[in-house]
Design a protein around this motif. Structure first.
Motif, PDB file in Angstrom:
ATOM      1  N   GLY A  40      45.614 -30.533 -19.488  1.00  0.00           N
ATOM      2  CA  GLY A  40      44.337 -30.273 -20.141  1.00  0.00           C
ATOM      3  C   GLY A  40      43.798 -31.441 -20.933  1.00  0.00           C
ATOM      4  N   LEU A  41      44.672 -32.393 -21.298  1.00  0.00           N
ATOM      5  CA  LEU A  41      44.257 -33.543 -22.102  1.00  0.00           C
ATOM      6  C   LEU A  41      44.286 -34.847 -21.315  1.00  0.00           C
ATOM      7  CD1 LEU A  41      46.124 -32.638 -25.412  1.00  0.00           C
ATOM      8  CD2 LEU A  41      43.660 -32.462 -24.976  1.00  0.00           C
ATOM      9  N   ALA A  42      44.652 -34.786 -20.038  1.00  0.00           N
ATOM     10  CA  ALA A  42      44.846 -36.011 -19.256  1.00  0.00           C
ATOM     11  C   ALA A  42      43.564 -36.828 -19.131  1.00  0.00           C
ATOM     12  CB  ALA A  42      45.401 -35.679 -17.875  1.00  0.00           C
ATOM     13  N   THR A  43      42.437 -36.163 -18.840  1.00  0.00           N
ATOM     14  CA  THR A  43      41.198 -36.933 -18.706  1.00  0.00           C
ATOM     15  C   THR A  43      40.682 -37.403 -20.062  1.00  0.00           C
ATOM     16  OG1 THR A  43      40.012 -34.813 -18.567  1.00  0.00           O
ATOM     17  CG2 THR A  43      40.466 -35.973 -16.500  1.00  0.00           C
ATOM     18  N   GLY A  44      41.034 -36.701 -21.132  1.00  0.00           N
ATOM     19  CA  GLY A  44      40.706 -37.195 -22.461  1.00  0.00           C
ATOM     20  C   GLY A  44      41.410 -38.496 -22.765  1.00  0.00           C
ATOM     21  N   VAL A  45      42.660 -38.608 -22.296  1.00  0.00           N
ATOM     22  CA  VAL A  45      43.393 -39.865 -22.436  1.00  0.00           C
ATOM     23  C   VAL A  45      42.771 -40.929 -21.544  1.00  0.00           C
ATOM     24  CG1 VAL A  45      45.617 -41.004 -22.052  1.00  0.00           C
ATOM     25  CG2 VAL A  45      45.546 -38.728 -23.087  1.00  0.00           C
ATOM     26  N   LEU A  46      42.476 -40.585 -20.291  1.00  0.00           N
ATOM     27  CA  LEU A  46      41.906 -41.554 -19.353  1.00  0.00           C
ATOM     28  C   LEU A  46      40.585 -42.114 -19.863  1.00  0.00           C
ATOM     29  CD1 LEU A  46      41.805 -43.032 -16.630  1.00  0.00           C
ATOM     30  CD2 LEU A  46      40.908 -40.929 -15.614  1.00  0.00           C
ATOM     31  N   SER A  47      39.770 -41.288 -20.490  1.00  0.00           N
ATOM     32  CA  SER A  47      38.458 -41.737 -20.961  1.00  0.00           C
ATOM     33  C   SER A  47      38.545 -42.607 -22.209  1.00  0.00           C
ATOM     34  CB  SER A  47      37.565 -40.538 -21.255  1.00  0.00           C
ATOM     35  OG  SER A  47      37.987 -39.878 -22.448  1.00  0.00           O
ATOM     36  N   MET A 167      34.712 -46.875 -19.288  1.00  0.00           N
ATOM     37  CA  MET A 167      33.884 -48.081 -19.146  1.00  0.00           C
ATOM     38  C   MET A 167      32.820 -48.131 -20.243  1.00  0.00           C
ATOM     39  SD  MET A 167      35.156 -49.779 -16.624  1.00  0.00           S
ATOM     40  CE  MET A 167      36.730 -49.185 -17.244  1.00  0.00           C
ATOM     41  N   GLU A 168      32.241 -46.992 -20.551  1.00  0.00           N
ATOM     42  CA  GLU A 168      31.231 -46.948 -21.613  1.00  0.00           C
ATOM     43  C   GLU A 168      31.849 -47.327 -22.952  1.00  0.00           C
ATOM     44  OE1 GLU A 168      28.504 -43.411 -19.542  1.00  0.00           O
ATOM     45  OE2 GLU A 168      30.042 -42.920 -21.033  1.00  0.00           O
ATOM     46  N   LEU A 170      34.339 -49.273 -23.375  1.00  0.00           N
ATOM     47  CA  LEU A 170      34.649 -50.699 -23.296  1.00  0.00           C
ATOM     48  C   LEU A 170      33.381 -51.549 -23.225  1.00  0.00           C
ATOM     49  CD1 LEU A 170      37.634 -50.526 -20.778  1.00  0.00           C
ATOM     50  CD2 LEU A 170      37.753 -50.880 -23.254  1.00  0.00           C
ATOM     51  N   ARG A 171      32.224 -50.890 -23.305  1.00  0.00           N
ATOM     52  CA  ARG A 171      30.915 -51.553 -23.281  1.00  0.00           C
ATOM     53  C   ARG A 171      30.701 -52.327 -21.975  1.00  0.00           C
ATOM     54  NH1 ARG A 171      29.065 -50.718 -28.327  1.00  0.00           N
ATOM     55  NH2 ARG A 171      30.562 -50.598 -30.028  1.00  0.00           N
ATOM     56  N   LEU A 172      31.117 -51.729 -20.888  1.00  0.00           N
ATOM     57  CA  LEU A 172      30.915 -52.288 -19.568  1.00  0.00           C
ATOM     58  C   LEU A 172      30.043 -51.345 -18.750  1.00  0.00           C
ATOM     59  CD1 LEU A 172      34.540 -53.487 -18.698  1.00  0.00           C
ATOM     60  CD2 LEU A 172      32.621 -54.901 -19.482  1.00  0.00           C
ATOM     61  N   ARG A 173      29.285 -51.901 -17.836  1.00  0.00           N
ATOM     62  CA  ARG A 173      28.461 -51.084 -16.958  1.00  0.00           C
ATOM     63  C   ARG A 173      29.360 -50.433 -15.914  1.00  0.00           C
ATOM     64  NH1 ARG A 173      23.109 -50.809 -15.389  1.00  0.00           N
ATOM     65  NH2 ARG A 173      22.733 -50.216 -13.211  1.00  0.00           N
ATOM     66  N   PRO A 174      29.422 -49.113 -15.867  1.00  0.00           N
ATOM     67  CA  PRO A 174      30.344 -48.455 -14.922  1.00  0.00           C
ATOM     68  C   PRO A 174      30.028 -48.804 -13.476  1.00  0.00           C
ATOM     69  CG  PRO A 174      29.522 -46.904 -16.566  1.00  0.00           C
ATOM     70  CD  PRO A 174      28.703 -48.144 -16.706  1.00  0.00           C
ATOM     71  N   ARG A 175      31.104 -48.988 -12.696  1.00  0.00           N
ATOM     72  CA  ARG A 175      30.978 -49.193 -11.247  1.00  0.00           C
ATOM     73  C   ARG A 175      31.912 -48.169 -10.598  1.00  0.00           C
ATOM     74  NH1 ARG A 175      32.216 -55.403 -10.448  1.00  0.00           N
ATOM     75  NH2 ARG A 175      31.627 -54.927  -8.286  1.00  0.00           N
ATOM     76  N   VAL A 176      31.423 -46.938 -10.503  1.00  0.00           N
ATOM     77  CA  VAL A 176      32.239 -45.816 -10.060  1.00  0.00           C
ATOM     78  C   VAL A 176      31.572 -45.140  -8.867  1.00  0.00           C
ATOM     79  CG1 VAL A 176      33.285 -43.611 -10.718  1.00  0.00           C
ATOM     80  CG2 VAL A 176      33.090 -45.459 -12.409  1.00  0.00           C
ATOM     81  N   PHE A 177      32.353 -44.942  -7.802  1.00  0.00           N
ATOM     82  CA  PHE A 177      31.911 -44.176  -6.644  1.00  0.00           C
ATOM     83  C   PHE A 177      32.729 -42.891  -6.597  1.00  0.00           C
ATOM     84  CE2 PHE A 177      30.869 -48.525  -5.515  1.00  0.00           C
ATOM     85  CZ  PHE A 177      29.663 -48.426  -4.857  1.00  0.00           C
TER      86      PHE A 177
END
Length: 376
Positions: A40-47, A167-168, A170-177
Motif C-alpha cells: 500500500g505504500l510502495a508507490t508512495g516510496v517510488l514517488s 521526476m516532478e 526532482l524538478r525534471l520534465r517527466p519522460r514517461v510512456f
C-alpha cells in the motif's frame, strides 16, 4: 504445529494474535524473509513522498515479540504425504497444518538487456531500487531518463503516476510512456477517463499496444512501434508464485490455490491459504490486499480450532471494496464499486489506513506467557 509460510497481511495479523493459537494448544512457526514491504505504500516510496523505511516491517522482531518461532527463508517444496516442508536452506519441517500467504509475482517479464534496466513491480524492493536509479541518474544529467511502464491495470497506472511524481520532485520534465494493451477494464469508466486526463496533463504519454521485447535504448511493441526506453517497468499481470502450483492441489485458471470458505484447500483440510496466492472457490475476487486483511481473523480462528475443536468459521469476501491509488502528486483516486473521487482527501485517507496498518504491526506487545498444555 501450524506453519505460516509467508508474511503477508493475513499472517502478520495471525502472528500479532498468536497467543490465541497457543491458548488453543497450537504452536505457530513462521517461515518468511526478514523484511515485509507493504504494498500500500510502495508507490508512495517510488514517488519520493515517503522513505523506504516507512513501508518496512521487521518480521523477525515482530515474531520474537509475539513469541512465534521464526525461520528466515522460503519454502521451496512440500511432501504432503509425510506432512513435511522443504526450506531453501535444505531443512525439512514437519507440520500438522500449514497456511500459505505468499502474495504474487510478475508474469512474463522476459530477460533484460544490459543497457535497458527492467524493473518488475514485484517484489516491491524493485520499485525502491528503481527510485534510487532514477535519483542517481538525475544527479548526473539535466534530462530525466525515459521510463516505459508496461501494463494497463491499476498497478501500471499508479506506477506511471509515481514515476512522474518522482521526476516532478526532482524538478525534471517527466519522460514517461504508459503502454496499455486494450481498453482498461478496472474501476468506473469516468474515473479512468479522469485519471487519463490527469496523467496526460502531467506529461505521461499513453500508448496502445503490448511490449514484446527490449534492446539497448528502446523497447519494441507488438505492432512494430519502437519507444525510447532507459528503464522498463513491467506491470503487465501478476501470478501466484510457482510454489502454489507445486503443492499438487487444485488451482484456479489463474493459478491461485482453490479454497473452501473456511480458507482450507478444497482437497486438503490441513492446508490453508490467504491473500493474492489463493481464492475462495464460491466467491472469487481479484487479488487485493483488503481480502488478506479481512480473511485474517477467520484464518486465526480456524487454525486455533484445529487445537481446541471449535467449529470452523467461513470467510465471505465483500462484493465491493475501497481501493485508493496514489497519484504521486499529493492526490489519490479512491474507488468503491461505481463511486469514486479524486483529490487530496483520497490520498490522506489512504495514508491514514496504510500507515495505521504499519503502526499496528510495529506496536510492541507484552511478551506472551508460555502455555503448559500440550501442543498440536
Amino acid at each position: 504445529m501450524a506453519v505460516l509460510v509467508g508474511a503477508g497481511h493475513a499472517h502478520l495479523h495471525v502472528v500479532r494474535q498468536s497467543a490465541q493459537l497457543r491458548d488453543a494448544g497450537v504452536d505457530p512457526v513462521l517461515i518468511a524473509p526478514r523484511w515485509f514491504h507493504y504494498s500500500g505504500l510502495a508507490t508512495g516510496v517510488l514517488s519520493g513522498a515517503l522513505q523506504p523505511e516507512a513501508a518496512k516491517i521487521d518480521v523477525e522482531v515482530l515474531a520474537r515479540e509475539c513469541g512465534v518461532a521464526y525461520r528466515p527463508g522460503r519454502v521451496v517444496g512440500i511432501d504432503r504425504s509425510d506432512r513435511r516442508l522443504v526450506l531453501d536452506t535444505g531443512e525439512r519441517l514437519t507440520f500438522d497444518a500449514v497456511s500459505f500467504n505468499i502474495g504474487s509475482e510478475v508474469a512474463g517479464s522476459g530477460n533484460a538487456q544490459p543497457a535497458v534496466m527492467l524493473w518488475p513491480v514485484k517484489p516491491l524492493t524493485e520499485l525502491f531500487e528503481l527510485r534510487r536509479a532514477l535519483e542517481a541518474a538525475a544527479r548526473t544529467t539535466d534530462a530525466a531518463p525515459t521510463v516505459v511502464v508496461a501494463g494497463g491495470g491499476q498497478s501500471g497506472f499508479e506506477v506511471a503516476a509515481a514515476v512522474t511524481g518522482l521526476m516532478e520532485r526532482l524538478r525534471l520534465r517527466p519522460r514517461v510512456f504508459l503502454v496499455v494493451a486494450g481498453a482498461p477494464a478496472w474501476g468506473p469508466s469516468r474515473a479512468r477517463d479522469r485519471l487519463l486526463q490527469v496523467l496526460t496533463g502531467r506529461g505521461v504519454t499513453i500508448v496502445g499496444g503490448a511490449v514484446i521485447d527490449h534492446d539497448p535504448g528502446h523497447c519494441c511493441l507488438a505492432d512494430g512501434q519502437r519507444l525510447p526506453c532507459d528503464h522498463l517497468v513491467w506491470a503487465a499481470g501478476l501470478r501466484p508464485p510457482a510454489l502454489i502450483g507445486a503443492l499438487g492441489l487444485p488451482v484456479a485458471d489463474d493459478g491461485r490455490l482453490r479454497l473452501h470458505p473456511t480458507l482450507a484447500s478444497i482437497a486438503d483440510d490441513a492446508i490453508f491459504g490467504a491473500g493474492d496466492c489463493a481464492v475462495v472457490d464460491v466467491a472469487p475476487r481479484p487479488g487485493a490486499g483488503v481480502f488478506g486483511v479481512r480473511a485474517a481473523p477467520i484464518l486465526l480462528h480456524n487454525l486455533a480450532a484445529l487445537g481446541d475443536g471449535r467449529p470452523l468459521r467461513v470467510f465471505r469476501p465483500q462484493r465491493s471494496w475501497l481501493s485508493i491509488m496514489d497519484l504521486g502528486d499529493g492526490r489519490g483516486l479512491a474507488m468503491r464499486g461505481r463511486f469514486w473521487w479524486l483529490g487530496r482527501s483520497a490520498l490522506q485517507l489512504k495514508r491514514y489506513l496504510d500507515l495505521g496498518f504499519i503502526r499496528r504491526m510495529r506496536a510492541r506487545l507484552p511478551q506472551p506467557k508460555d502455555a503448559a498444555h500440550d501442543r498440536l
